[in-house]
Design a protein around this motif. Structure first.
Motif, PDB file in Angstrom:
ATOM      1  N   ASP A   1       0.817  -1.215   0.000  1.00 21.43           N
ATOM      2  CA  ASP A   1       0.000   0.000   0.000  1.00 21.43           C
ATOM      3  C   ASP A   1       0.852   1.266   0.000  1.00 21.43           C
ATOM      4  O   ASP A   1       0.365   2.358   0.315  1.00 21.43           O
ATOM      5  N   HIS A   2       2.127   1.120  -0.361  1.00 25.83           N
ATOM      6  CA  HIS A   2       3.027   2.271  -0.406  1.00 25.83           C
ATOM      7  C   HIS A   2       2.740   3.110  -1.643  1.00 25.83           C
ATOM      8  O   HIS A   2       2.543   2.582  -2.738  1.00 25.83           O
ATOM      9  N   ASP A   3       2.703   4.443  -1.469  1.00 23.48           N
ATOM     10  CA  ASP A   3       2.507   5.361  -2.585  1.00 23.48           C
ATOM     11  C   ASP A   3       3.860   5.679  -3.231  1.00 23.48           C
ATOM     12  O   ASP A   3       4.857   5.879  -2.534  1.00 23.48           O
ATOM     13  N   ILE A   4       3.889   5.734  -4.556  1.00 26.02           N
ATOM     14  CA  ILE A   4       5.125   5.968  -5.291  1.00 26.02           C
ATOM     15  C   ILE A   4       5.097   7.342  -5.948  1.00 26.02           C
ATOM     16  O   ILE A   4       4.147   7.690  -6.653  1.00 26.02           O
ATOM     17  N   ASN A   5       6.148   8.113  -5.715  1.00 22.19           N
ATOM     18  CA  ASN A   5       6.356   9.368  -6.438  1.00 22.19           C
ATOM     19  C   ASN A   5       7.307   9.074  -7.593  1.00 22.19           C
ATOM     20  O   ASN A   5       8.514   8.890  -7.384  1.00 22.19           O
ATOM     21  N   PHE A   6       6.783   9.031  -8.787  1.00 22.30           N
ATOM     22  CA  PHE A   6       7.550   8.574  -9.950  1.00 22.30           C
ATOM     23  C   PHE A   6       7.871   9.763 -10.848  1.00 22.30           C
ATOM     24  O   PHE A   6       6.994  10.322 -11.516  1.00 22.30           O
ATOM     25  N   ASN A   7       9.157  10.143 -10.851  1.00 19.95           N
ATOM     26  CA  ASN A   7       9.619  11.280 -11.636  1.00 19.95           C
ATOM     27  C   ASN A   7       8.721  12.490 -11.382  1.00 19.95           C
ATOM     28  O   ASN A   7       8.469  12.844 -10.246  1.00 19.95           O
ATOM     29  N   LYS A   8       8.182  13.084 -12.421  1.00 20.69           N
ATOM     30  CA  LYS A   8       7.332  14.258 -12.257  1.00 20.69           C
ATOM     31  C   LYS A   8       5.849  13.925 -12.420  1.00 20.69           C
ATOM     32  O   LYS A   8       5.008  14.827 -12.481  1.00 20.69           O
ATOM     33  N   LEU A   9       5.545  12.633 -12.470  1.00 19.16           N
ATOM     34  CA  LEU A   9       4.156  12.223 -12.609  1.00 19.16           C
ATOM     35  C   LEU A   9       3.434  12.331 -11.271  1.00 19.16           C
ATOM     36  O   LEU A   9       4.066  12.367 -10.208  1.00 19.16           O
ATOM     37  N   PRO A  10       2.106  12.373 -11.284  1.00 17.68           N
ATOM     38  CA  PRO A  10       1.361  12.404 -10.026  1.00 17.68           C
ATOM     39  C   PRO A  10       1.667  11.176  -9.172  1.00 17.68           C
ATOM     40  O   PRO A  10       2.033  10.114  -9.687  1.00 17.68           O
ATOM     41  N   THR A  11       1.519  11.315  -7.884  1.00 24.17           N
ATOM     42  CA  THR A  11       1.765  10.208  -6.959  1.00 24.17           C
ATOM     43  C   THR A  11       0.888   9.016  -7.313  1.00 24.17           C
ATOM     44  O   THR A  11      -0.304   9.157  -7.567  1.00 24.17           O
ATOM     45  N   ARG A  12       1.502   7.840  -7.346  1.00 30.37           N
ATOM     46  CA  ARG A  12       0.765   6.615  -7.636  1.00 30.37           C
ATOM     47  C   ARG A  12       0.311   6.002  -6.311  1.00 30.37           C
ATOM     48  O   ARG A  12       1.122   5.508  -5.533  1.00 30.37           O
ATOM     49  N   ILE A  13      -0.992   6.050  -6.067  1.00 28.03           N
ATOM     50  CA  ILE A  13      -1.559   5.602  -4.796  1.00 28.03           C
ATOM     51  C   ILE A  13      -1.549   4.077  -4.722  1.00 28.03           C
ATOM     52  O   ILE A  13      -1.984   3.397  -5.649  1.00 28.03           O
ATOM     53  N   ASP A  14      -1.057   3.559  -3.595  1.00 30.34           N
ATOM     54  CA  ASP A  14      -1.055   2.108  -3.340  1.00 30.34           C
ATOM     55  C   ASP A  14      -0.387   1.324  -4.472  1.00 30.34           C
ATOM     56  O   ASP A  14      -0.770   0.187  -4.758  1.00 30.34           O
ATOM     57  N   SER A  15       0.595   1.928  -5.105  1.00 34.74           N
ATOM     58  CA  SER A  15       1.324   1.205  -6.150  1.00 34.74           C
ATOM     59  C   SER A  15       2.132   0.067  -5.549  1.00 34.74           C
ATOM     60  O   SER A  15       2.237  -1.011  -6.122  1.00 34.74           O
ATOM     61  N   GLY A  16       2.694   0.307  -4.370  1.00 32.63           N
ATOM     62  CA  GLY A  16       3.407  -0.746  -3.661  1.00 32.63           C
ATOM     63  C   GLY A  16       4.886  -0.805  -4.006  1.00 32.63           C
ATOM     64  O   GLY A  16       5.332  -0.325  -5.047  1.00 32.63           O
ATOM     65  N   ALA A  17       5.655  -1.412  -3.105  1.00 29.80           N
ATOM     66  CA  ALA A  17       7.101  -1.542  -3.290  1.00 29.80           C
ATOM     67  C   ALA A  17       7.607  -2.685  -2.437  1.00 29.80           C
ATOM     68  O   ALA A  17       6.914  -3.173  -1.528  1.00 29.80           O
ATOM     69  N   ALA A  18       8.815  -3.124  -2.742  1.00 27.82           N
ATOM     70  CA  ALA A  18       9.510  -4.112  -1.909  1.00 27.82           C
ATOM     71  C   ALA A  18      10.858  -3.526  -1.526  1.00 27.82           C
ATOM     72  O   ALA A  18      11.473  -2.796  -2.310  1.00 27.82           O
TER      73      ALA A  18
END
Length: 267
Positions: free
Chosen positions: A111-128
């Motif tokens: 459920d981690h949100d990702i800030n990807f470059n200059k794009l809008p924050t990706r909600i619940d994109s997830g990460a490991a």
């Protein structure tokens, strides 16, 4: 002992360990080092090294993972892992995996949100998150954050993680498969860089995204949650899809076994 139940089955040399609800989990400062709080979900995920000496336990509601040493006589907590940029409700610890030699630990935070470059924050994109320990002491340090190449909203990457034989698999059970225009899920595969003879002097265990497995031809099913669970052995992957419908039965679920010929077929 130390707030844990221990049952020694001498015949099989197995030790079953569980939190003792009658134990007061407080340190000298009155804090709760073991996260013994309501709804911590301690034990949601577990993994053990090949030798059995290291055990990792996830507590996603507390956004932590706990590392224990097991000497065959007692089990002792030796470290608490947290993500460098995780926040409350990221579900860090929903999945955990330790490699055979106990040096690398992977923890999922779906459920981690990702800030990807200059794009809008990706909600619940997830990460490991990958933690590495070269020493014989409790010193696992985060060295890498694993994400998909183009993070999307609600992919929930990190629902499952597995590390073995120089590869890491990360399940994204909520991934939208744009070619099919429905949510089916996916499995991202990362490979250790030095296997490809890429020399990274300050980080010998860095992993690179090799590709993604996506499900096709599943009787028109949608929301199958492909990537909710996963395991890996060399080039063979077992992937859980608990949302699969079959013969009119909703959410009966299924497991998919995929064998990959390296660099030729898969990814």
């Amino acid at each position: 002992q130390n707030g844990y139940y221990e049952v020694d089955n001498t015949n099989s040399n197995q030790y079953f360990v569980g939190k003792n609800p009658d134990y007061d989990y407080k340190d000298d400062n009155g804090d709760n080092p073991l996260g013994n709080n309501e709804l911590d979900q301690f034990g949601y995920s577990v993994s053990i090294s090949e030798s059995g000496e290291i055990i990792v336990v996830g507590a996603p509601e507390n956004d932590e993972a706990y590392v224990f040493s097991n000497d065959g006589i007692s089990v002792t907590e030796i470290q608490i892992l947290v993500g460098s940029d995780t926040l409350s409700s990221d579900e860090f610890g929903m999945s955990v995996s330790i490699d055979d030699d106990g040096k690398n630990i992977v923890v999922g935070a779906p459920d981690h949100d990702i800030n990807f470059n200059k794009l809008p924050t990706r909600i619940d994109s997830g990460a490991a998150y990958l933690f590495y320990n070269e020493s014989s002491t409790a010193d696992w340090t985060e060295i890498q954050k694993l994400v998909t190449n183009i993070p999307q909203n609600n992919e929930n990457c990190g629902r499952c993680v597995n590390i073995r034989h120089g590869q890491i698999s990360v399940g994204c059970g909520g991934a939208l498969i744009q070619l099919l225009n429905d949510v089916r899920g996916s499995l991202s595969i990362f490979e250790q860089s030095d296997i490809n003879q890429i020399q990274i002097a300050d980080n010998p265990s860095r992993f690179e995204l090799l590709g993604r497995l996506i499900p096709f031809d599943i009787d028109g099913a949608t929301f199958i949650d492909f990537g909710t669970s996963c395991d890996i052995f060399q080039n063979q992957f077992a992937i859980g899809a608990p949302g699969v419908d079959l013969s009119g039965i909703t959410d009966i679920g299924s497991i998919y076994s995929v064998y990959c010929v390296p660099t030729l077929v898969c990814p």
